[in-house]
Design a protein around this motif. Structure first.
Motif, PDB file in Angstrom:
ATOM      1  N   SER A  73      -2.434 -11.555   9.311  1.00 35.58           N
ATOM      2  CA  SER A  73      -1.498 -11.568  10.446  1.00 35.58           C
ATOM      3  C   SER A  73      -1.829 -12.627  11.482  1.00 35.58           C
ATOM      4  O   SER A  73      -0.940 -13.106  12.186  1.00 35.58           O
ATOM      5  CB  SER A  73      -1.452 -10.183  11.104  1.00 35.58           C
ATOM      6  N   ASP A 128      -5.984  -7.008   7.153  1.00 38.12           N
ATOM      7  CA  ASP A 128      -5.164  -6.255   8.109  1.00 38.12           C
ATOM      8  C   ASP A 128      -5.198  -4.761   7.809  1.00 38.12           C
ATOM      9  O   ASP A 128      -5.298  -3.932   8.713  1.00 38.12           O
ATOM     10  CB  ASP A 128      -3.715  -6.757   8.072  1.00 38.12           C
ATOM     11  N   PHE A 129      -5.087  -4.412   6.512  1.00 40.64           N
ATOM     12  CA  PHE A 129      -5.121  -2.996   6.124  1.00 40.64           C
ATOM     13  C   PHE A 129      -6.470  -2.375   6.460  1.00 40.64           C
ATOM     14  O   PHE A 129      -6.545  -1.259   6.987  1.00 40.64           O
ATOM     15  CB  PHE A 129      -4.835  -2.871   4.629  1.00 40.64           C
ATOM     16  N   ASP A 157      -1.731   5.689   2.964  1.00 37.81           N
ATOM     17  CA  ASP A 157      -2.702   5.307   3.981  1.00 37.81           C
ATOM     18  C   ASP A 157      -4.091   5.832   3.647  1.00 37.81           C
ATOM     19  O   ASP A 157      -5.036   5.607   4.400  1.00 37.81           O
ATOM     20  CB  ASP A 157      -2.279   5.834   5.352  1.00 37.81           C
ATOM     21  N   TYR A 214       0.868  -1.180   0.000  1.00 34.27           N
ATOM     22  CA  TYR A 214       0.000   0.000   0.000  1.00 34.27           C
ATOM     23  C   TYR A 214       0.901   1.224   0.000  1.00 34.27           C
ATOM     24  O   TYR A 214       1.749   1.395   0.879  1.00 34.27           O
ATOM     25  CB  TYR A 214      -0.919  -0.010   1.222  1.00 34.27           C
ATOM     26  N   ARG A 243      -8.667  -3.324   8.752  1.00 36.46           N
ATOM     27  CA  ARG A 243      -8.814  -3.215  10.210  1.00 36.46           C
ATOM     28  C   ARG A 243      -8.057  -2.000  10.727  1.00 36.46           C
ATOM     29  O   ARG A 243      -8.551  -1.278  11.609  1.00 36.46           O
ATOM     30  CB  ARG A 243      -8.314  -4.472  10.902  1.00 36.46           C
ATOM     31  N   LYS A 244      -6.880  -1.758  10.183  1.00 37.65           N
ATOM     32  CA  LYS A 244      -6.065  -0.609  10.590  1.00 37.65           C
ATOM     33  C   LYS A 244      -6.821   0.696  10.377  1.00 37.65           C
ATOM     34  O   LYS A 244      -6.653   1.667  11.137  1.00 37.65           O
ATOM     35  CB  LYS A 244      -4.758  -0.604   9.800  1.00 37.65           C
ATOM     36  N   HIS A 245      -7.673   0.738   9.346  1.00 34.19           N
ATOM     37  CA  HIS A 245      -8.402   1.957   9.020  1.00 34.19           C
ATOM     38  C   HIS A 245      -9.855   1.918   9.471  1.00 34.19           C
ATOM     39  O   HIS A 245     -10.648   2.781   9.097  1.00 34.19           O
ATOM     40  CB  HIS A 245      -8.325   2.209   7.507  1.00 34.19           C
TER      41      HIS A 245
END
Length: 215
Positions: free
Chosen positions: A56, A36-37, A17, A14, A39-41
């Motif tokens: 992960s 994972d990406f 962000d 990526y 969830r991070k956002h």
């Protein structure tokens, strides 16, 4: 047919962000490690799928299922990539516009397979966008693409033949214009064209073109 956008998030690189927040009629599909990406956002996918060899933690998949997210699990030994399966799922739900994030970088074979996936999406009569580093790739087959002036501000536009031969290629409204030429997939003639503040159109009568919009 669904008029929204299907966003596909994979486990590749990526480059920003920034994230496209889905509208009410859009769909978000996480392909394996793309979860994972998201969830991070703080974005909850509508579907989570894959063989889950790049996410992960397998525990995250179990929690996702427990929270009500539909989880489609596939064996690691399979014929198709997770991103291909995600695109198929989006088209199965009637989406004709699909945007792929996290589909480039890392292993070159994964990047190339996602370019091939763009071709598959185009063959199905849909529109695909593969978001790479400072550029977006799309394709057209036996058709045209018109972009209005001011709607985007690219540094360059490249037009290459994905099919063995692309006949009747016409480019108008860019710095370098051509009319009814033939391109092949061993030519680099269409690299690095430039916008000149006008509407521009790229068309092909017979064949498939890769169009790269660089920012």
């Amino acid at each position: 047919m669904n008029t929204g956008i299907c966003y596909l998030y994979g486990a590749g690189t990526y480059y920003s962000d920034d994230i496209e927040l889905p509208q009410d009629n859009d769909m978000v599909i996480a392909a394996d490690g793309g979860y994972d990406f998201l969830r991070k956002h703080g974005v909850t996918p509508d579907i989570l799928l894959g063989d889950f060899d790049s996410v992960s933690s397998r525990e995250l998949i179990e929690r996702a299922g427990d929270s009500g997210i539909p989880v489609l699990s596939f064996p690691k030994e399979k014929d198709y990539t997770d991103m291909y399966l995600a695109a198929e799922e989006g088209m199965k739900h009637g989406y004709q516009t699909l945007h792929i994030y996290g589909g480039c970088g890392g292993r070159i074979d994964h990047t190339l397979s996602n370019i091939q996936l763009l071709s598959h999406i185009t063959e199905k009569g849909c529109t695909g966008g593969l978001h790479a580093a400072d550029s977006v790739l799309t394709m057209i087959k036996d058709s045209s693409l018109t972009i209005a002036k001011g709607s985007i501000s690219p540094h360059y536009i490249s037009v290459l033949s994905h099919s063995d031969t692309s006949r009747g290629v016409t480019i108008s409204g860019l710095k370098y214009e051509v009319e009814d030429i033939t391109l092949t997939n061993s030519m680099v003639l269409g690299t690095s064209n430039e916008c000149i503040g006008k509407d521009f159109t790229i068309s092909v009568q017979n064949g498939t073109l890769i169009i790269i919009i660089g920012y």
